[in-house]
Write an enzyme that holds these catalytic residues in place. Structure first.
Site, PDB file in Angstrom:
ATOM      1  N   ARG A  20       0.828  -1.218   0.000  1.00  0.00           N
ATOM      2  CA  ARG A  20       0.000   0.000   0.000  1.00  0.00           C
ATOM      3  C   ARG A  20       0.861   1.266   0.000  1.00  0.00           C
ATOM      4  NH1 ARG A  20      -3.943  -2.396   4.642  1.00  0.00           N
ATOM      5  NH2 ARG A  20      -5.573  -3.345   3.339  1.00  0.00           N
ATOM      6  N   HIS A  50      -6.668  -6.719   0.419  1.00  0.00           N
ATOM      7  CA  HIS A  50      -7.254  -7.017   1.723  1.00  0.00           C
ATOM      8  C   HIS A  50      -6.531  -8.232   2.293  1.00  0.00           C
ATOM      9  CE1 HIS A  50     -10.344  -7.976   4.712  1.00  0.00           C
ATOM     10  NE2 HIS A  50     -10.272  -9.207   4.292  1.00  0.00           N
TER      11      HIS A  50
HETATM   12  P1  DAT Z   1      -7.494  -3.625   6.671  1.00  0.00           P
HETATM   13  O1  DAT Z   1      -7.948  -3.657   5.226  1.00  0.00           O
HETATM   14  O2  DAT Z   1      -6.140  -2.991   6.806  1.00  0.00           O
HETATM   15  O3  DAT Z   1      -7.630  -4.923   7.395  1.00  0.00           O
HETATM   16  P2  DAT Z   1      -9.951  -2.803   7.975  1.00  0.00           P
HETATM   17  O4  DAT Z   1     -10.273  -4.256   8.094  1.00  0.00           O
HETATM   18  O5  DAT Z   1     -10.072  -1.936   9.195  1.00  0.00           O
HETATM   19  O6  DAT Z   1      -8.470  -2.599   7.400  1.00  0.00           O
HETATM   20  O7  DAT Z   1     -10.862  -2.149   6.857  1.00  0.00           O
HETATM   21  C1  DAT Z   1     -11.233  -2.891   5.727  1.00  0.00           C
HETATM   22  C2  DAT Z   1     -11.337  -1.971   4.556  1.00  0.00           C
HETATM   23  O8  DAT Z   1     -12.307  -0.957   4.814  1.00  0.00           O
HETATM   24  C3  DAT Z   1     -10.063  -1.199   4.232  1.00  0.00           C
HETATM   25  O9  DAT Z   1      -9.138  -1.956   3.496  1.00  0.00           O
HETATM   26  C4  DAT Z   1     -10.620  -0.036   3.467  1.00  0.00           C
HETATM   27  C5  DAT Z   1     -11.930   0.231   4.151  1.00  0.00           C
HETATM   28  N1  DAT Z   1     -11.762   1.297   5.130  1.00  0.00           N
HETATM   29  C6  DAT Z   1     -11.243   1.221   6.380  1.00  0.00           C
HETATM   30  N2  DAT Z   1     -11.227   2.420   6.982  1.00  0.00           N
HETATM   31  C7  DAT Z   1     -11.777   3.274   6.092  1.00  0.00           C
HETATM   32  C8  DAT Z   1     -12.051   4.684   6.092  1.00  0.00           C
HETATM   33  N3  DAT Z   1     -11.785   5.449   7.164  1.00  0.00           N
HETATM   34  N4  DAT Z   1     -12.600   5.219   4.978  1.00  0.00           N
HETATM   35  C9  DAT Z   1     -12.895   4.470   3.902  1.00  0.00           C
HETATM   36  N5  DAT Z   1     -12.668   3.129   3.826  1.00  0.00           N
HETATM   37  C10 DAT Z   1     -12.108   2.557   4.901  1.00  0.00           C
HETATM   38 MG    MG Z   2      -9.254  -6.040   8.065  1.00  0.00          MG
END
Ligand code: DAT
Ligand code: MG
Length: 128
Positions: A109, A122
């Site tokens: 990323r 993901h």
């Molecule tokens: P990760 O993908 O690092 O495991 P996560 O599980 O907290 O993170 O979130 C899943 C997905 O959700 C992430 O890849 C993108 C989206 N996402 C997370 N936080 C966000 C935000 N603040 N605004 C928009 N999309 C978000």
């Molecule tokens: Mg996640």
């Protein structure tokens, strides 16, 4: 016992619609192959909205939940299972932080995207 379990640890990774659209499938797979992990399953799929809603159920109370489901539904994704020593934790390090702004160069990323809502890959964060 623990060491044996870690050796055969598996993680679930998904190259998101933007990663596929932008032609980054090969780049991402190459990084995991070169690191030394083993690809044990891979499928190009179009995920249904129902499947995505269930997959992201932990995030259902966040305002971006509906947009996330729509985005993941917007095109084909590459679902993969990778295996190897500590692949869950190491894989997360290779992905970088959820928000690309916090991801250092060198991470997927950090190198390849700029927006949290389009963060191209993901990855599971635990055995569960
Ligand atoms: P990760 O993908 O690092 O495991 P996560 O599980 O907290 O993170 O979130 C899943 C997905 O959700 C992430 O890849 C993108 C989206 N996402 C997370 N936080 C966000 C935000 N603040 N605004 C928009 N999309 C978000
Ligand atoms: Mg996640």
């Amino acid at each position: 016992m623990r060491a044996a379990a870690a050796l055969s640890e598996r993680t679930f990774l998904v190259i998101e619609p933007d990663g596929v659209r932008r032609g980054l499938v090969g780049e991402i797979i190459e990084r995991f192959e070169q690191k030394g992990f083993k690809l044990v399953a891979m499928k190009l799929i179009q995920a249904s909205e129902d499947l995505l809603k269930e997959h992201y159920i932990d995030l259902k109370d966040w305002p971006f939940y509906d947009g996330l489901v729509q985005y993941m539904h917007s095109g084909p994704i590459v679902a993969m299972v990778w295996e190897g020593l500590n692949v869950i934790k190491t894989g997360r390090v290779m992905l970088g932080e959820t928000n690309p702004i916090d991801s250092k160069p060198g991470a997927i990323r950090g190198d390849l995207c700029i927006q949290v809502g389009r963060n191209i890959i993901h990855g599971s964060d635990s055995v569960d």
